[in-house]
Design an enzyme around this catalytic site. Structure first.
Site: not given
Ligand code: GUN
Length: 283
Positions: A53, A97, A120
């Protein structure tokens, strides 16, 4: 042989557009879009996702800050951090996350992220808006899947969409998005009896179970669209939830792993960050 839904190529195209938009917006507002990612603990998969990311942000010209907390962090400290980021006008997107350690109430802390910076789409306001069919920040993985379907002119209207998995991250928001696009929806999960009988009826099958190669050709209706959300590591190799070799000769369209849904998730995170930036800065 099915047509491969090339999420990697589409993500690259989107990221080029996002990069150009970021440049224009940075000049227009004399301010750089800024995403803050909070990583708690040392889960290797999470560390790897967060690195991806961060790299993607930097390439697009979006400022990226990663805040790392130990797995023993107090819930109160995480809450204070989120509240301070909510009030920081140099920050446009906040991502916590997942997963986070069990001693922290995940739902409570996610819901403290201001809806304006909730890249998100996990806070209650954005979830409610999505479920009502209103404009909302939408979770990145399901959003990416809708963009893949659009790119390949796959119209969900009137189709039977079967989703395996009922998570807040993928299954539930995916159902809302496909309902909005006039599909008929079935959600299957660990307690569903005879999953195969359900999936055999799917025109569009979306698989988000987290078990490598679980879905083979015997689960798939000939000519179906198969979307594989799984990211599993088997003998050091990335593998989806769908047995690609078995499925590719019965499906009409299929996403590969890697190179399908995964790259689109990241592209949509960048997209959501710009959406937040525009909304915040144009106010
Ligand atoms: N962990 C796995 N996929 C995601 C996601 O799309 N967002 C977040 N914040 N954590 C994750």
């Amino acid at each position: 042989m099915a047509t491969i839904l090339d999420g990697k190529a589409l993500a690259l195209k989107l990221r080029e557009n996002i990069k150009a938009d970021t440049k224009k917006l940075t000049e227009e507002f004399n301010k750089q879009p800024h995403l803050v990612v909070i990583l708690v603990g040392e889960n290797p998969a999470s560390q790897s996702y967060v690195r991806s990311k961060e790299r993607a942000c930097i390439k697009a010209g979006i400022k990226s800050t990663v805040i790392i907390k130990e797995s023993t962090v107090l819930e109160s400290e995480l809450i204070d951090l989120i509240l301070s980021l909510n009030n920081d006008d140099t920050v446009h997107g906040i991502l916590l996350q997942l997963p986070i350690p069990k001693h922290i109430d995940e739902d409570k802390v996610l819901n403290l992220i201001t809806p304006l910076k909730d890249v998100d789409g996990f806070c209650n306001e954005n979830v409610a808006r999505l479920n009502k069919g209103q404009s909302a920040l939408v979770p990145c993985t399901p959003l990416g899947i809708t963009k893949i379907l659009e790119e390949y002119n796959i119209d969900p209207t009137g189709k039977h969409c079967v989703i395996i998995g009922r998570s807040q991250i993928v299954g539930k928001p995916m159902a809302s998005l496909m309902l909005k696009r006039n599909s008929t929806i079935t959600i299957c999960h660990s307690k569903t009896k005879n999953i195969r009988e359900m999936t055999k009826q799917a025109d569009i099958l979306i698989v988000a179970i987290g078990r490598a190669n679980m879905v083979d050709s015997t689960y798939i209706k000939p000519g179906a669209v198969v979307i594989d959300v799984g990211i599993n590591r088997v003998d050091g190799k990335l593998t989806g939830d769908v047995d690609f070799e078995s499925a590719k000769d019965i499906a009409a369209y299929i996403t590969p792993v890697p190179g399908g849904v995964g790259p689109m998730t990241i592209a949509c995170l960048l997209d959501n960050t710009l959406t937040c930036f525009k909304k915040i800065e144009r106010n």
